[in-house]
Design a protein around this motif. Structure first.
Motif, PDB file in Angstrom:
ATOM      1  N   ALA A  35       0.828  -1.210   0.000  1.00 14.47           N
ATOM      2  CA  ALA A  35       0.000   0.000   0.000  1.00 14.47           C
ATOM      3  C   ALA A  35       0.861   1.258   0.000  1.00 14.47           C
ATOM      4  CB  ALA A  35      -0.897  -0.021   1.237  1.00 14.47           C
ATOM      5  N   SER A  36       2.025   1.216  -0.684  1.00 18.03           N
ATOM      6  CA  SER A  36       2.956   2.342  -0.511  1.00 18.03           C
ATOM      7  C   SER A  36       2.403   3.675  -1.006  1.00 18.03           C
ATOM      8  CB  SER A  36       4.311   2.035  -1.126  1.00 18.03           C
ATOM      9  OG  SER A  36       4.172   1.451  -2.371  1.00 18.03           O
ATOM     10  N   VAL A  37       1.394   3.662  -1.848  1.00 15.06           N
ATOM     11  CA  VAL A  37       0.809   4.942  -2.271  1.00 15.06           C
ATOM     12  C   VAL A  37       0.168   5.648  -1.071  1.00 15.06           C
ATOM     13  CG1 VAL A  37      -0.955   5.989  -3.745  1.00 15.06           C
ATOM     14  CG2 VAL A  37       0.424   4.101  -4.588  1.00 15.06           C
ATOM     15  N   SER A  38      -0.510   4.895  -0.205  1.00 16.22           N
ATOM     16  CA  SER A  38      -1.148   5.523   0.960  1.00 16.22           C
ATOM     17  C   SER A  38      -0.313   5.394   2.238  1.00 16.22           C
ATOM     18  CB  SER A  38      -2.533   4.910   1.194  1.00 16.22           C
ATOM     19  OG  SER A  38      -2.429   3.510   1.315  1.00 16.22           O
ATOM     20  N   VAL A  39       0.536   4.379   2.329  1.00 15.46           N
ATOM     21  CA  VAL A  39       1.392   4.193   3.515  1.00 15.46           C
ATOM     22  C   VAL A  39       2.836   4.089   3.034  1.00 15.46           C
ATOM     23  CG1 VAL A  39       1.772   2.795   5.586  1.00 15.46           C
ATOM     24  CG2 VAL A  39      -0.481   2.785   4.511  1.00 15.46           C
ATOM     25  N   PRO A  40       3.584   5.215   3.006  1.00 13.36           N
ATOM     26  CA  PRO A  40       4.942   5.159   2.448  1.00 13.36           C
ATOM     27  C   PRO A  40       5.845   4.243   3.273  1.00 13.36           C
ATOM     28  CG  PRO A  40       4.265   7.425   2.889  1.00 13.36           C
ATOM     29  CD  PRO A  40       3.235   6.538   3.499  1.00 13.36           C
ATOM     30  N   PRO A  41       6.691   3.464   2.626  1.00 15.62           N
ATOM     31  CA  PRO A  41       7.560   2.556   3.383  1.00 15.62           C
ATOM     32  C   PRO A  41       8.631   3.324   4.157  1.00 15.62           C
ATOM     33  CG  PRO A  41       8.065   2.456   1.031  1.00 15.62           C
ATOM     34  CD  PRO A  41       6.880   3.363   1.172  1.00 15.62           C
ATOM     35  N   ALA A  42       8.865   2.902   5.407  1.00 16.16           N
ATOM     36  CA  ALA A  42       9.969   3.478   6.191  1.00 16.16           C
ATOM     37  C   ALA A  42      11.281   3.286   5.449  1.00 16.16           C
ATOM     38  CB  ALA A  42      10.030   2.802   7.549  1.00 16.16           C
ATOM     39  N   THR A  43      11.338   2.217   4.669  1.00 17.35           N
ATOM     40  CA  THR A  43      12.588   1.897   3.958  1.00 17.35           C
ATOM     41  C   THR A  43      13.086   3.093   3.142  1.00 17.35           C
ATOM     42  OG1 THR A  43      11.840  -0.385   3.835  1.00 17.35           O
ATOM     43  CG2 THR A  43      13.624   0.252   2.349  1.00 17.35           C
ATOM     44  N   ASN A  44      12.171   3.803   2.492  1.00 13.12           N
ATOM     45  CA  ASN A  44      12.612   4.937   1.679  1.00 13.12           C
ATOM     46  C   ASN A  44      13.090   6.113   2.524  1.00 13.12           C
ATOM     47  OD1 ASN A  44      12.447   3.913  -0.858  1.00 13.12           O
ATOM     48  ND2 ASN A  44      10.359   4.619  -1.247  1.00 13.12           N
ATOM     49  N   ALA A  45      12.769   6.092   3.816  1.00 13.31           N
ATOM     50  CA  ALA A  45      13.196   7.186   4.703  1.00 13.31           C
ATOM     51  C   ALA A  45      14.526   6.875   5.383  1.00 13.31           C
ATOM     52  CB  ALA A  45      12.136   7.419   5.774  1.00 13.31           C
ATOM     53  N   ALA A  46      14.987   5.636   5.269  1.00 16.03           N
ATOM     54  CA  ALA A  46      16.151   5.210   6.055  1.00 16.03           C
ATOM     55  C   ALA A  46      17.452   5.786   5.498  1.00 16.03           C
ATOM     56  CB  ALA A  46      16.218   3.683   6.070  1.00 16.03           C
ATOM     57  N   ALA A  47      18.452   5.846   6.387  1.00 12.14           N
ATOM     58  CA  ALA A  47      19.775   6.310   5.971  1.00 12.14           C
ATOM     59  C   ALA A  47      20.592   5.153   5.386  1.00 12.14           C
ATOM     60  CB  ALA A  47      20.510   6.913   7.157  1.00 12.14           C
ATOM     61  N   GLY A  48      20.202   3.934   5.724  1.00 10.64           N
ATOM     62  CA  GLY A  48      20.890   2.777   5.147  1.00 10.64           C
ATOM     63  C   GLY A  48      22.150   2.360   5.880  1.00 10.64           C
ATOM     64  N   MET A  49      22.315   2.832   7.130  1.00 12.42           N
ATOM     65  CA  MET A  49      23.485   2.377   7.890  1.00 12.42           C
ATOM     66  C   MET A  49      23.298   0.906   8.263  1.00 12.42           C
ATOM     67  SD  MET A  49      24.026   5.668  10.350  1.00 12.42           S
ATOM     68  CE  MET A  49      22.307   5.691  10.787  1.00 12.42           C
ATOM     69  N   LEU A  50      24.348   0.138   8.122  1.00 12.09           N
ATOM     70  CA  LEU A  50      24.332  -1.286   8.483  1.00 12.09           C
ATOM     71  C   LEU A  50      25.284  -1.366   9.666  1.00 12.09           C
ATOM     72  CD1 LEU A  50      24.698  -2.572   4.789  1.00 12.09           C
ATOM     73  CD2 LEU A  50      22.577  -2.066   6.045  1.00 12.09           C
ATOM     74  N   ALA A  51      24.737  -1.093  10.854  1.00 12.69           N
ATOM     75  CA  ALA A  51      25.584  -0.652  11.959  1.00 12.69           C
ATOM     76  C   ALA A  51      25.321  -1.375  13.272  1.00 12.69           C
ATOM     77  CB  ALA A  51      25.379   0.850  12.141  1.00 12.69           C
ATOM     78  N   PRO A  52      25.592  -2.685  13.322  1.00  8.36           N
ATOM     79  CA  PRO A  52      25.380  -3.349  14.610  1.00  8.36           C
ATOM     80  C   PRO A  52      26.236  -2.760  15.723  1.00  8.36           C
ATOM     81  CG  PRO A  52      26.496  -4.812  13.043  1.00  8.36           C
ATOM     82  CD  PRO A  52      26.071  -3.605  12.282  1.00  8.36           C
ATOM     83  N   SER A 216       0.418  -0.990   9.846  1.00  2.00           N
ATOM     84  CA  SER A 216      -0.291  -1.845   8.881  1.00  2.00           C
ATOM     85  C   SER A 216      -1.786  -1.915   9.158  1.00  2.00           C
ATOM     86  CB  SER A 216       0.283  -3.253   8.886  1.00  2.00           C
ATOM     87  OG  SER A 216      -0.064  -3.919  10.081  1.00  2.00           O
ATOM     88  N   GLY A 217      -2.198  -1.629  10.391  1.00  2.00           N
ATOM     89  CA  GLY A 217      -3.604  -1.785  10.758  1.00  2.00           C
ATOM     90  C   GLY A 217      -3.975  -3.237  11.011  1.00  2.00           C
ATOM     91  N   LEU A 218      -2.990  -4.144  10.928  1.00  2.00           N
ATOM     92  CA  LEU A 218      -3.299  -5.571  11.062  1.00  2.00           C
ATOM     93  C   LEU A 218      -2.776  -6.165  12.370  1.00  2.00           C
ATOM     94  CD1 LEU A 218      -2.354  -6.570   7.401  1.00  2.00           C
ATOM     95  CD2 LEU A 218      -4.663  -6.334   8.334  1.00  2.00           C
ATOM     96  N   VAL A 219      -1.961  -5.391  13.073  1.00  2.00           N
ATOM     97  CA  VAL A 219      -1.282  -5.922  14.252  1.00  2.00           C
ATOM     98  C   VAL A 219      -1.599  -5.045  15.456  1.00  2.00           C
ATOM     99  CG1 VAL A 219       1.004  -6.430  15.226  1.00  2.00           C
ATOM    100  CG2 VAL A 219       0.550  -6.851  12.816  1.00  2.00           C
ATOM    101  N   ASP A 220      -1.691  -5.646  16.617  1.00  2.00           N
ATOM    102  CA  ASP A 220      -1.964  -4.922  17.848  1.00  2.00           C
ATOM    103  C   ASP A 220      -1.008  -3.718  17.993  1.00  2.00           C
ATOM    104  OD1 ASP A 220      -3.201  -5.811  20.880  1.00  2.00           O
ATOM    105  OD2 ASP A 220      -1.582  -4.313  20.786  1.00  2.00           O
ATOM    106  N   ALA A 221      -1.588  -2.529  18.222  1.00  2.00           N
ATOM    107  CA  ALA A 221      -0.784  -1.304  18.262  1.00  2.00           C
ATOM    108  C   ALA A 221       0.157  -1.260  19.465  1.00  2.00           C
ATOM    109  CB  ALA A 221      -1.713  -0.088  18.277  1.00  2.00           C
TER     110      ALA A 221
END
Ligand SMILES: Cc1cc2nc3c(=O)[nH]c(=O)nc-3n(C[C@H](O)[C@H](O)[C@H](O)COP(=O)(O)OP(=O)(O)OC[C@H]3O[C@@H](n4cnc5c(N)ncnc54)[C@H](O)[C@@H]3O)c2cc1C
Length: 375
Positions: A35-52, A216-221
């Protein structure tokens, strides 16, 4: 329209797409709803650090041993994962395995970095304190005010926007059927689970996976909730910085094409898409303290995203007692975790194998019956 599949995945962010790619590679017949048109993915907002290393113990949470090892394991998968994805799709994803620096300007910062290095070393990771001069030798644009730095040679980064484009291309090539629709509900009936979209279409699958991120609206908040983050990108000359720099009050992630991503604010329980101008101003000011020549640089864009938080800051990976699978709650590290999350969930869904990671991250730790809104 085909309405019956082996597996239906709900959510097309980095977690859902990585899982779809892995399952399709094993021959499963898949539908992916996004549903990315109505719920944008966090993925596109991420900085992409792979930082354990830097994320271990962040803000007092993310401290569990299982979480550190899961992140470190996923990081070890990243070089091959990135190379295979680029090869498969011809898409450049700007993976850089060249380490990360954390900066200290004061004794108090230096003490914090020292504690961080000890925490990581206690888990068997590689993180050490180096002098300000050594940090500047690696990144000459950094301020002369730096007292010392934490050097994490194994931390890495990728460009999440490029990554998501590549993942989408990969699943399209594998004939995963993509539905740009929001799923309204999941029903589990005697003859198997079924999901219904907001447009009223019902689809059945032998197995359903919810990978719908923070809202998602599908999982307990109470289980998965949004943690809003604002970030910005400014223009730099290519090569001005080469690796991730984590400064007090801002991180700086240089990307291909002369783009420097600076992040990020963190507000628990907040959703919405409004960017906080004050937060952006503070991030840009803190970035310019780390690398003074950044002052006055041209802003390219600013944005907000919703990290999928959980009560213990660890992901939720496994099956509920209704049989629905969850791949959720990757909070600040979904990009880092994507290869391992896909690998572990594929083994669970197709082979019924649950590794010790999945035991740590099982939804049952919160009470299985509470996991799904519908089911
Ligand atoms: C500012 C910021 C910086 C970050 N930096 C980093 C970082 O440096 N490194 C890192 O590893 N992580 C980082 N993260 C965290 C990372 O972005 C997330 O952990 C990760 O993107 C979560 O991926 P996901 O696939 O679970 O969710 P998402 O990327 O949010 O994707 C979920 C998808 O599911 C869809 N969806 C939701 N509900 C439904 C439904 N009912 N029906 C159909 N589709 C649905 C949505 O439209 C969306 O496309 C950052 C996050 C933010 C906000």
């Amino acid at each position: 329209m085909k309405k019956t599949f082996d597996i239906a995945i709900i959510g097309g962010g980095v977690i859902g797409m990585s899982l779809a790619r892995a399952l399709a590679a094993r021959g499963a017949e898949l539908a992916l709803f996004d549903a990315s048109v109505s719920v944008p993915p966090a993925t596109n907002a991420a900085a992409g650090m792979l930082a354990p290393s830097f994320e271990h113990g962040h803000g007092g949470d993310c401290v569990s041993e299982a979480l550190y090892h899961f992140g470190a394991h996923s990081l070890s998968l990243w070089p091959n994962y990135a190379a295979a994805l680029e090869e498969e799709t011809g898409q450049f994803i700007d993976f850089r395995g060249d380490g990360a620096l954390g900066l200290a300007y004061t004794e108090a910062h230096a003490n914090e970095l020292g504690e961080q290095a000890s925490r990581v070393a206690a888990r068997g990771g590689d993180a050490s304190i180096i002098s300000g001069d050594d940090a500047r030798a690696m990144e000459p644009a950094l301020s002369k005010e730096i007292l010392c730095a934490l050097w994490a040679p194994n931390d890495a980064q990728v460009d999440p926007k490029r990554l998501l484009i590549a993942l989408r291309a990969a699943v399209e090539k594998k004939a995963v059927q993509l539905f740009p629709e929001k799923v309204a509900r999941i029903d589990v009936e005697d003859n198997g689970p079924r999901c219904t979209t907001f447009s009223g279409e019902a689809f059945s699958a032998r197995k359903i996976v919810v990978a719908g991120g923070a809202v998602s609206g599908l999982v307990d908040a109470g289980l998965v909730f949004p943690v809003k983050g604002d970030a910005t990108a400014i223009e730099i000359e290519e090569g001005f910085l080469t690796r991730v720099v984590r400064a007090p009050g801002a991180y700086l992630c240089p990307k291909a094409g002369g783009r420097l991503v600076i992040g990020a604010s963190e507000e628990y329980g907040r959703d919405g898409d409004a960017v906080d101008a004050k937060a952006i101003e503070t991030l840009q000011a803190n970035a310019a303290i780390a690398a003074p020549q950044l002052k006055g640089s041209k802003e390219l864009e600013r944005w907000t995203g919703l990290r999928p938080g959980t009560p213990d800051a660890a992901p939720i990976l496994g099956q509920t007692d209704t049989g629905v699978y969850l791949a959720l709650g990757h909070y600040r590290n979904g990009v880092l975790h994507a290869p391992a999350s896909a690998q572990e969930m594929t083994a669970l869904i197709l082979d019924g194998e649950a590794s010790e990671y999945l035991e740590s991250f099982n939804p049952s730790r919160f009470g299985k019956d509470k996991a799904l809104q519908h089911g």
